[in-house]
Design a protein around this motif. Sequence first.
Motif, PDB file in Angstrom:
ATOM      1  N   SER A 143      44.519  53.342  43.087  1.00 51.93           N
ATOM      2  CA  SER A 143      44.707  51.963  43.524  1.00 51.93           C
ATOM      3  C   SER A 143      46.195  51.641  43.596  1.00 51.93           C
ATOM      4  O   SER A 143      46.976  52.077  42.736  1.00 51.93           O
ATOM      5  CB  SER A 143      44.024  50.995  42.557  1.00 51.93           C
ATOM      6  N   PRO A 144      46.610  50.856  44.573  1.00 51.24           N
ATOM      7  CA  PRO A 144      48.020  50.440  44.617  1.00 51.24           C
ATOM      8  C   PRO A 144      48.390  49.474  43.493  1.00 51.24           C
ATOM      9  O   PRO A 144      49.576  49.244  43.239  1.00 51.24           O
ATOM     10  CB  PRO A 144      48.153  49.771  45.986  1.00 51.24           C
ATOM     11  N   ALA A 145      47.391  48.896  42.822  1.00 53.76           N
ATOM     12  CA  ALA A 145      47.654  47.930  41.760  1.00 53.76           C
ATOM     13  C   ALA A 145      47.932  48.645  40.442  1.00 53.76           C
ATOM     14  O   ALA A 145      47.098  49.416  39.947  1.00 53.76           O
ATOM     15  CB  ALA A 145      46.461  46.994  41.601  1.00 53.76           C
ATOM     16  N   LYS A 146      49.108  48.381  39.881  1.00 54.23           N
ATOM     17  CA  LYS A 146      49.490  48.964  38.595  1.00 54.23           C
ATOM     18  C   LYS A 146      49.641  47.899  37.511  1.00 54.23           C
ATOM     19  O   LYS A 146      50.069  48.201  36.400  1.00 54.23           O
ATOM     20  CB  LYS A 146      50.773  49.773  38.740  1.00 54.23           C
ATOM     21  N   SER A 147      49.289  46.667  37.839  1.00 54.24           N
ATOM     22  CA  SER A 147      49.322  45.558  36.881  1.00 54.24           C
ATOM     23  C   SER A 147      48.316  44.519  37.349  1.00 54.24           C
ATOM     24  O   SER A 147      47.818  44.585  38.481  1.00 54.24           O
ATOM     25  CB  SER A 147      50.716  44.944  36.797  1.00 54.24           C
ATOM     26  N   VAL A 148      48.044  43.553  36.484  1.00 54.32           N
ATOM     27  CA  VAL A 148      47.135  42.474  36.879  1.00 54.32           C
ATOM     28  C   VAL A 148      47.720  41.689  38.037  1.00 54.32           C
ATOM     29  O   VAL A 148      47.016  41.322  38.987  1.00 54.32           O
ATOM     30  CB  VAL A 148      46.836  41.548  35.681  1.00 54.32           C
ATOM     31  N   GLN A 149      49.023  41.425  37.963  1.00 54.71           N
ATOM     32  CA  GLN A 149      49.662  40.672  39.047  1.00 54.71           C
ATOM     33  C   GLN A 149      49.523  41.395  40.387  1.00 54.71           C
ATOM     34  O   GLN A 149      49.251  40.777  41.416  1.00 54.71           O
ATOM     35  CB  GLN A 149      51.154  40.457  38.723  1.00 54.71           C
ATOM     36  N   GLU A 150      49.664  42.705  40.382  1.00 59.56           N
ATOM     37  CA  GLU A 150      49.536  43.469  41.626  1.00 59.56           C
ATOM     38  C   GLU A 150      48.090  43.508  42.107  1.00 59.56           C
ATOM     39  O   GLU A 150      47.831  43.489  43.314  1.00 59.56           O
ATOM     40  CB  GLU A 150      50.084  44.881  41.425  1.00 59.56           C
ATOM     41  N   PHE A 151      47.140  43.553  41.166  1.00 57.55           N
ATOM     42  CA  PHE A 151      45.731  43.513  41.561  1.00 57.55           C
ATOM     43  C   PHE A 151      45.398  42.172  42.215  1.00 57.55           C
ATOM     44  O   PHE A 151      44.709  42.114  43.231  1.00 57.55           O
ATOM     45  CB  PHE A 151      44.837  43.748  40.337  1.00 57.55           C
ATOM     46  N   VAL A 152      45.885  41.086  41.621  1.00 57.40           N
ATOM     47  CA  VAL A 152      45.648  39.752  42.186  1.00 57.40           C
ATOM     48  C   VAL A 152      46.283  39.650  43.574  1.00 57.40           C
ATOM     49  O   VAL A 152      45.679  39.110  44.513  1.00 57.40           O
ATOM     50  CB  VAL A 152      46.198  38.661  41.247  1.00 57.40           C
ATOM     51  N   ALA A 153      47.491  40.185  43.728  1.00 54.82           N
ATOM     52  CA  ALA A 153      48.162  40.153  45.037  1.00 54.82           C
ATOM     53  C   ALA A 153      47.358  40.932  46.072  1.00 54.82           C
ATOM     54  O   ALA A 153      47.243  40.508  47.238  1.00 54.82           O
ATOM     55  CB  ALA A 153      49.573  40.726  44.910  1.00 54.82           C
ATOM     56  N   LEU A 154      46.784  42.060  45.649  1.00 54.84           N
ATOM     57  CA  LEU A 154      45.959  42.869  46.550  1.00 54.84           C
ATOM     58  C   LEU A 154      44.718  42.098  46.984  1.00 54.84           C
ATOM     59  O   LEU A 154      44.342  42.105  48.164  1.00 54.84           O
ATOM     60  CB  LEU A 154      45.563  44.168  45.846  1.00 54.84           C
ATOM     61  N   ALA A 155      44.085  41.413  46.011  1.00 57.53           N
ATOM     62  CA  ALA A 155      42.893  40.624  46.331  1.00 57.53           C
ATOM     63  C   ALA A 155      43.217  39.459  47.251  1.00 57.53           C
ATOM     64  O   ALA A 155      42.430  39.115  48.141  1.00 57.53           O
ATOM     65  CB  ALA A 155      42.251  40.117  45.036  1.00 57.53           C
ATOM     66  N   LYS A 156      44.369  38.837  47.069  1.00 52.62           N
ATOM     67  CA  LYS A 156      44.763  37.725  47.939  1.00 52.62           C
ATOM     68  C   LYS A 156      45.083  38.200  49.354  1.00 52.62           C
ATOM     69  O   LYS A 156      44.858  37.476  50.327  1.00 52.62           O
ATOM     70  CB  LYS A 156      45.969  36.998  47.339  1.00 52.62           C
ATOM     71  N   ALA A 157      45.567  39.432  49.443  1.00 50.34           N
ATOM     72  CA  ALA A 157      45.892  39.975  50.762  1.00 50.34           C
ATOM     73  C   ALA A 157      44.630  40.358  51.529  1.00 50.34           C
ATOM     74  O   ALA A 157      44.662  40.436  52.767  1.00 50.34           O
ATOM     75  CB  ALA A 157      46.799  41.190  50.608  1.00 50.34           C
ATOM     76  N   LYS A 158      43.533  40.587  50.794  1.00 48.35           N
ATOM     77  CA  LYS A 158      42.264  40.972  51.416  1.00 48.35           C
ATOM     78  C   LYS A 158      41.149  40.086  50.872  1.00 48.35           C
ATOM     79  O   LYS A 158      40.264  40.557  50.145  1.00 48.35           O
ATOM     80  CB  LYS A 158      41.955  42.435  51.131  1.00 48.35           C
ATOM     81  N   PRO A 159      41.152  38.800  51.159  1.00 51.60           N
ATOM     82  CA  PRO A 159      40.165  37.882  50.572  1.00 51.60           C
ATOM     83  C   PRO A 159      38.733  38.292  50.894  1.00 51.60           C
ATOM     84  O   PRO A 159      38.380  38.498  52.049  1.00 51.60           O
ATOM     85  CB  PRO A 159      40.514  36.531  51.205  1.00 51.60           C
ATOM     86  N   GLY A 160      37.925  38.449  49.825  1.00 54.61           N
ATOM     87  CA  GLY A 160      36.517  38.793  49.982  1.00 54.61           C
ATOM     88  C   GLY A 160      36.251  40.248  50.275  1.00 54.61           C
ATOM     89  O   GLY A 160      35.090  40.658  50.360  1.00 54.61           O
ATOM     90  N   ALA A 161      37.311  41.063  50.421  1.00 51.53           N
ATOM     91  CA  ALA A 161      37.119  42.469  50.804  1.00 51.53           C
ATOM     92  C   ALA A 161      36.942  43.392  49.599  1.00 51.53           C
ATOM     93  O   ALA A 161      36.336  44.452  49.723  1.00 51.53           O
ATOM     94  CB  ALA A 161      38.299  42.950  51.646  1.00 51.53           C
ATOM     95  N   LEU A 162      37.484  43.006  48.449  1.00 52.68           N
ATOM     96  CA  LEU A 162      37.379  43.854  47.260  1.00 52.68           C
ATOM     97  C   LEU A 162      36.091  43.527  46.501  1.00 52.68           C
ATOM     98  O   LEU A 162      35.644  42.391  46.464  1.00 52.68           O
ATOM     99  CB  LEU A 162      38.580  43.645  46.350  1.00 52.68           C
ATOM    100  N   SER A 187      38.883  35.849  45.492  1.00 55.36           N
ATOM    101  CA  SER A 187      37.443  35.972  45.706  1.00 55.36           C
ATOM    102  C   SER A 187      37.076  37.442  45.838  1.00 55.36           C
ATOM    103  O   SER A 187      37.610  38.155  46.696  1.00 55.36           O
ATOM    104  CB  SER A 187      37.022  35.221  46.978  1.00 55.36           C
ATOM    105  N   LEU A 188      36.168  37.908  44.944  1.00 54.83           N
ATOM    106  CA  LEU A 188      35.712  39.296  44.939  1.00 54.83           C
ATOM    107  C   LEU A 188      34.187  39.325  45.051  1.00 54.83           C
ATOM    108  O   LEU A 188      33.513  38.336  44.740  1.00 54.83           O
ATOM    109  CB  LEU A 188      36.141  40.011  43.652  1.00 54.83           C
ATOM    110  N   GLN A 189      33.645  40.456  45.437  1.00 58.99           N
ATOM    111  CA  GLN A 189      32.199  40.615  45.559  1.00 58.99           C
ATOM    112  C   GLN A 189      31.660  41.361  44.346  1.00 58.99           C
ATOM    113  O   GLN A 189      32.146  42.443  44.010  1.00 58.99           O
ATOM    114  CB  GLN A 189      31.856  41.387  46.840  1.00 58.99           C
ATOM    115  N   GLN A 190      30.647  40.786  43.694  1.00 55.05           N
ATOM    116  CA  GLN A 190      30.053  41.416  42.522  1.00 55.05           C
ATOM    117  C   GLN A 190      29.010  42.458  42.941  1.00 55.05           C
ATOM    118  O   GLN A 190      28.147  42.194  43.770  1.00 55.05           O
ATOM    119  CB  GLN A 190      29.384  40.370  41.618  1.00 55.05           C
TER     120      GLN A 190
END
Length: 332
Positions: A143-162, A187-190
Amino acid sequence: MSPFSSAHRVLSGAALGIAASATLAFAAPAAAGPWPDHAIQMVVPFPAGSSPDTLARMIADPLSKKLAQPVIVENKPGAGGNIGTRYASKAKPDGYTILMTINGPMVTAPALYKNLGYTPDTDLAPITLVGTSPNVLVVPNDSPAKSVQEFVALAKAKPGALNYGTVGPGSSSHLGMAMLEHQAGISLQQIPYTGFPQIITSIISGDIQAGFMVPGIAMPQVNAHKARALAITSLEPSKLLPGLPTMTSQGYPGFESISWDAMYAPAGTPADILELLNQAITQILGQPDIERKMAALYFTPAPSTPEQLRELVHKETGRWGAVIQRLHLSLD
């Protein structure tokens, strides 16, 4: 210090007193004849290989030796633990069915389901808290995310896709992510699974992008560089998980989601049998070999009295009920 941490101190302190007198108190129930005179069923509402299953099997062998009867672990997974918990709640209250369950079916499920099929406070009798563990936010190793902040940024860049894995709606793995979605504005999909072993397999394969998991299942894969841990969900760093930052330290103050396992019996089980089981399990949890085995799963032994477990469930129900209400979550 969190309310949960304070409760843990009280439980642990009381358990020391129980353990000190348990050897003298261990005796056959007075109300009925000889008990047990045949095998005891220990229901686990999650699949083989899950942390409740591993803890149950860890306790079953020494418990069977103390009771001089087999203690047979039976897995009844499904619906985030609700199916097996409901099954145990309807069993005959004769001391031959006990339940090892987690906080989800006891704390959050009643707030999420109108027709749960059981009422934790009246259909199940507490025996003892068994152990506690923080959860771990895990992502694929690539995953490109190496921190919580980076994971959140990834999710915001792809809303609803993760998407993310849970052990069922209303579980700590579900509500932990729901809290993060609410606080971070993502927003994430469970994707629900029957247990954490299935979740970590899907994280490794890249079928899902994240999950709040018990470290006993996640960390072996993290240590093998097959997955990556971003944070733990306790308010303070964990001695069992050195070097892992908390969610609080990464910009989410007050973020806490603790997993715990506890032992119950059907309501109406004779009080002397419940007392004997409490004393026996408390003794087992105080054994150095059990403490070491639990530490290997990143769990801390936390035996309690039945009343202290009941009080903990009430406090957690109020806390998570408020979260569920704020997030407008309902599963009916």
